[in-house]
Every structure is written in C-alpha cells, then in structure tokens.
Motif scaffolding. Structure first.
Motif, PDB file in Angstrom:
ATOM      1  N   LEU A   7       0.810  -1.220   0.000  1.00 55.49           N
ATOM      2  CA  LEU A   7       0.000   0.000   0.000  1.00 55.49           C
ATOM      3  C   LEU A   7       0.844   1.270   0.000  1.00 55.49           C
ATOM      4  O   LEU A   7       0.292   2.373  -0.107  1.00 55.49           O
ATOM      5  CB  LEU A   7      -0.953   0.003   1.211  1.00 55.49           C
ATOM      6  N   LYS A   8       2.169   1.119   0.143  1.00 57.57           N
ATOM      7  CA  LYS A   8       3.081   2.270   0.140  1.00 57.57           C
ATOM      8  C   LYS A   8       2.534   3.353   1.082  1.00 57.57           C
ATOM      9  O   LYS A   8       2.138   3.061   2.202  1.00 57.57           O
ATOM     10  CB  LYS A   8       3.298   2.771  -1.280  1.00 57.57           C
ATOM     11  N   ALA A   9       2.520   4.607   0.617  1.00 56.18           N
ATOM     12  CA  ALA A   9       1.914   5.688   1.400  1.00 56.18           C
ATOM     13  C   ALA A   9       0.744   6.282   0.616  1.00 56.18           C
ATOM     14  O   ALA A   9       0.452   7.470   0.708  1.00 56.18           O
ATOM     15  CB  ALA A   9       2.935   6.767   1.736  1.00 56.18           C
ATOM     16  N   TYR A  10       0.082   5.424  -0.156  1.00 53.88           N
ATOM     17  CA  TYR A  10      -1.048   5.878  -0.952  1.00 53.88           C
ATOM     18  C   TYR A  10      -2.227   6.263  -0.057  1.00 53.88           C
ATOM     19  O   TYR A  10      -2.413   5.675   1.024  1.00 53.88           O
ATOM     20  CB  TYR A  10      -1.492   4.786  -1.922  1.00 53.88           C
ATOM     21  N   PRO A  11      -3.056   7.198  -0.505  1.00 52.05           N
ATOM     22  CA  PRO A  11      -4.204   7.630   0.301  1.00 52.05           C
ATOM     23  C   PRO A  11      -5.403   6.706   0.135  1.00 52.05           C
ATOM     24  O   PRO A  11      -6.518   7.134  -0.202  1.00 52.05           O
ATOM     25  CB  PRO A  11      -4.497   9.020  -0.255  1.00 52.05           C
ATOM     26  N   CYS A  12      -5.172   5.425   0.339  1.00 53.87           N
ATOM     27  CA  CYS A  12      -6.255   4.446   0.236  1.00 53.87           C
ATOM     28  C   CYS A  12      -6.730   4.074   1.631  1.00 53.87           C
ATOM     29  O   CYS A  12      -6.090   4.414   2.635  1.00 53.87           O
ATOM     30  CB  CYS A  12      -5.782   3.206  -0.511  1.00 53.87           C
ATOM     31  N   ALA A  35       0.668  -5.195   2.669  1.00 57.90           N
ATOM     32  CA  ALA A  35       1.724  -4.492   3.405  1.00 57.90           C
ATOM     33  C   ALA A  35       1.316  -3.030   3.573  1.00 57.90           C
ATOM     34  O   ALA A  35       1.491  -2.229   2.656  1.00 57.90           O
ATOM     35  CB  ALA A  35       3.059  -4.588   2.673  1.00 57.90           C
ATOM     36  N   PRO A  36       0.757  -2.673   4.731  1.00 56.05           N
ATOM     37  CA  PRO A  36       0.326  -1.297   4.963  1.00 56.05           C
ATOM     38  C   PRO A  36       1.438  -0.457   5.590  1.00 56.05           C
ATOM     39  O   PRO A  36       2.541  -0.965   5.864  1.00 56.05           O
ATOM     40  CB  PRO A  36      -0.814  -1.480   5.966  1.00 56.05           C
ATOM     41  N   GLN A  37       1.145   0.798   5.822  1.00 55.13           N
ATOM     42  CA  GLN A  37       2.026   1.643   6.620  1.00 55.13           C
ATOM     43  C   GLN A  37       2.185   1.020   8.013  1.00 55.13           C
ATOM     44  O   GLN A  37       1.266   0.349   8.524  1.00 55.13           O
ATOM     45  CB  GLN A  37       1.425   3.044   6.759  1.00 55.13           C
ATOM     46  N   ALA A  38       3.324   1.255   8.651  1.00 52.41           N
ATOM     47  CA  ALA A  38       3.587   0.649   9.958  1.00 52.41           C
ATOM     48  C   ALA A  38       2.505   1.002  10.979  1.00 52.41           C
ATOM     49  O   ALA A  38       2.128   0.159  11.804  1.00 52.41           O
ATOM     50  CB  ALA A  38       4.958   1.093  10.466  1.00 52.41           C
ATOM     51  N   ALA A  39       1.986   2.213  10.908  1.00 56.31           N
ATOM     52  CA  ALA A  39       0.963   2.644  11.859  1.00 56.31           C
ATOM     53  C   ALA A  39      -0.339   1.878  11.699  1.00 56.31           C
ATOM     54  O   ALA A  39      -1.177   1.872  12.612  1.00 56.31           O
ATOM     55  CB  ALA A  39       0.701   4.141  11.708  1.00 56.31           C
ATOM     56  N   HIS A  40      -0.521   1.228  10.552  1.00 56.75           N
ATOM     57  CA  HIS A  40      -1.764   0.512  10.278  1.00 56.75           C
ATOM     58  C   HIS A  40      -1.620  -1.008  10.407  1.00 56.75           C
ATOM     59  O   HIS A  40      -2.576  -1.737  10.123  1.00 56.75           O
ATOM     60  CB  HIS A  40      -2.264   0.851   8.873  1.00 56.75           C
ATOM     61  N   LEU A  41      -0.458  -1.491  10.817  1.00 57.05           N
ATOM     62  CA  LEU A  41      -0.230  -2.934  10.859  1.00 57.05           C
ATOM     63  C   LEU A  41      -1.261  -3.649  11.733  1.00 57.05           C
ATOM     64  O   LEU A  41      -1.850  -4.653  11.310  1.00 57.05           O
ATOM     65  CB  LEU A  41       1.184  -3.238  11.377  1.00 57.05           C
ATOM     66  N   GLU A  50      -3.387 -11.878   5.717  1.00 53.02           N
ATOM     67  CA  GLU A  50      -1.950 -12.007   5.965  1.00 53.02           C
ATOM     68  C   GLU A  50      -1.321 -10.623   5.846  1.00 53.02           C
ATOM     69  O   GLU A  50      -1.538  -9.915   4.862  1.00 53.02           O
ATOM     70  CB  GLU A  50      -1.318 -12.972   4.966  1.00 53.02           C
ATOM     71  N   THR A  51      -0.548 -10.232   6.853  1.00 54.41           N
ATOM     72  CA  THR A  51      -0.071  -8.850   6.954  1.00 54.41           C
ATOM     73  C   THR A  51       1.457  -8.808   6.960  1.00 54.41           C
ATOM     74  O   THR A  51       2.096  -9.550   7.705  1.00 54.41           O
ATOM     75  CB  THR A  51      -0.618  -8.195   8.239  1.00 54.41           C
ATOM     76  N   TRP A  52       1.999  -7.925   6.128  1.00 56.38           N
ATOM     77  CA  TRP A  52       3.450  -7.766   6.021  1.00 56.38           C
ATOM     78  C   TRP A  52       3.846  -6.333   6.326  1.00 56.38           C
ATOM     79  O   TRP A  52       3.082  -5.395   6.048  1.00 56.38           O
ATOM     80  CB  TRP A  52       3.922  -8.111   4.601  1.00 56.38           C
ATOM     81  N   ALA A  53       5.040  -6.156   6.874  1.00 55.80           N
ATOM     82  CA  ALA A  53       5.619  -4.831   7.042  1.00 55.80           C
ATOM     83  C   ALA A  53       6.277  -4.412   5.734  1.00 55.80           C
ATOM     84  O   ALA A  53       6.800  -5.248   4.994  1.00 55.80           O
ATOM     85  CB  ALA A  53       6.657  -4.840   8.157  1.00 55.80           C
ATOM     86  N   GLN A  54       6.260  -3.117   5.453  1.00 53.94           N
ATOM     87  CA  GLN A  54       6.916  -2.611   4.254  1.00 53.94           C
ATOM     88  C   GLN A  54       8.432  -2.567   4.403  1.00 53.94           C
ATOM     89  O   GLN A  54       9.161  -2.486   3.401  1.00 53.94           O
ATOM     90  CB  GLN A  54       6.394  -1.210   3.919  1.00 53.94           C
ATOM     91  N   HIS A  55       8.910  -2.648   5.662  1.00 54.32           N
ATOM     92  CA  HIS A  55      10.341  -2.537   5.935  1.00 54.32           C
ATOM     93  C   HIS A  55      10.550  -2.822   7.416  1.00 54.32           C
ATOM     94  O   HIS A  55       9.672  -2.541   8.236  1.00 54.32           O
ATOM     95  CB  HIS A  55      10.821  -1.114   5.622  1.00 54.32           C
TER      96      HIS A  55
END
Length: 214
Positions: A7-12, A35-41, A50-55
């Motif tokens: 999801l990068k930092a897209y405004p979705c 893979a959402p923003q870290a704040a949304h994990l 299934e949830t992944w961290a972007q980094h």
C-alpha cells in the motif's frame, strides 16, 4: 502463486483493501497478503488478512529513534517484511542485518532488487524470497513480465544458481490477471504490486481479476 499488495503511502483505505484481500484469498484459495504503513499494521492484521511490514530496520532494541523494529512489527501482527524496495534502498550490510532482525522476530522475508545480478547477490543472503523490480516500470501500466520477460527468467536462473531454496517473485507494473499468469509462466512463484490495487476504485474487483487465471 503468492500476491503481496504493497500500500506504500497511498491515500487508500487500508482496511477496505485488507478486507477485500482477505475475502478474495478465501474465495480463490490464493495466498494474498497486504503491506500497509507501519501505523496501520495492527488494524490490518485484525481483519484476518496475511499482513506484512513494508520494511524493518537493521537494529535490535535500543537507542534507534525512527526505526521500524522487527519485533514491534511482529507484535503488531506482521508475519513478513519487504526489504530493499527501490523506494527504500539499503546497503548490503544493512539488508543482512535486517534479515537477522526479521529472523529474530520470526518474520518471512522478501528482498527486492533491480536486476538479475542484484538478485543473485540478494539470494546469497538467504532470504525466503527475492523480487525483481526494474525501477523504471514501477507504478507504470506495463508489467515487467510483458516489457522484459527475459529479466524475470534471468532472475530465476540467478537465484537458483546461488540457492535453490530462495523463491523468486516479480513486480513493477503488475496489474492484471494476465500479468500474473505471465509471471508464473516465466518461473516466478509470486508477484508484488501496489497501485493496481491500492489505487483501484474497487480493490476487490482488481484482486479478483488478478487471481482469475490461477
């Protein structure tokens, strides 16, 4: 075939995308992760997808302001992490350290690279998977499997020459079911994509199209 939606930092709406991914994964029996923003994990993980961290950062607990601690990502519900995406480049030593951090936190790993040569170097670090993503195609309308199928085949060969246990994924421009099928025909066992789902008016319909040929 594994599909990872970054999801990068897209405004979705991350919950809308996560819910759609969960439902399509259940309906199709295809492995799909977000893979959402870290704040949304945590919120995304609570949907059941299934949830992944972007980094994750190449450090342990300590004085590391601004870092993304692997253990914190895992505690928030992440089960894997991307590393070295073209928008978050890392030095080789830091990739290695982040892989160690991910292993401590029991996170699955994908290391991104630009070309087959870099894929070979990344595979030597023994991640779970590597992903070839030519930067010039990222975010575009033409997938790597269409624009340059040879780079996918060469990436598969490069990884196999180093470690046959490392899976090879491809990304950059992937947005349709035909792209997914083409990637599989070239030897990839997973795909990474972002805008094709994150920017879609109907994320579920976009995901259903992605799995339509599988």
């Amino acid at each position: 075939m594994f599909i990872l939606v970054n999801l990068k930092a897209y405004p979705c709406d991350p919950i809308e995308v996560a819910t759609a991914a969960r439902d399509v994964a259940e309906e199709s029996d295809v492995r799909i992760a977000v893979a959402p923003q870290a704040a949304h994990l945590s919120a995304v993980a609570e949907t059941g997808v299934e949830t992944w961290a972007q980094h994750v950062s190449p450090n342990e607990h300590g004085s590391h302001t601004g870092s993304t601690l692997a253990e914190a990502a895992a505690d928030a519900g992440a089960t894997g992490t991307l590393l070295n995406h073209s928008e978050k480049r890392m030095k080789l030593a830091d990739i290695d350290a982040s892989l160690d951090a991910a292993e401590r936190a029991d996170l699955e790993t994908i290391v991104c690279a630009n070309n087959p040569t870099q894929i070979g170097a990344a595979a030597a670090l023994a991640p779970d998977a590597v992903a070839v993503e030519p930067p010039e195609l990222i975010g575009g309308d033409v997938s790597v499997s269409t624009a340059d199928p040879g780079i996918v085949e060469d990436a598969v060969d490069a990884a196999a020459a180093v470690d046959e246990n490392v899976d090879v994924f491809c990304g950059a421009g992937v947005s349709t079911g035909d792209d997914v099928v083409a990637a599989g025909d070239l030897g990839a066992t997973g795909i990474l994509l972002a805008s094709g789902v994150a920017k879609a008016d109907d994320p579920k319909a976009a995901l259903e199209d992605l799995v339509s040929g599988l």
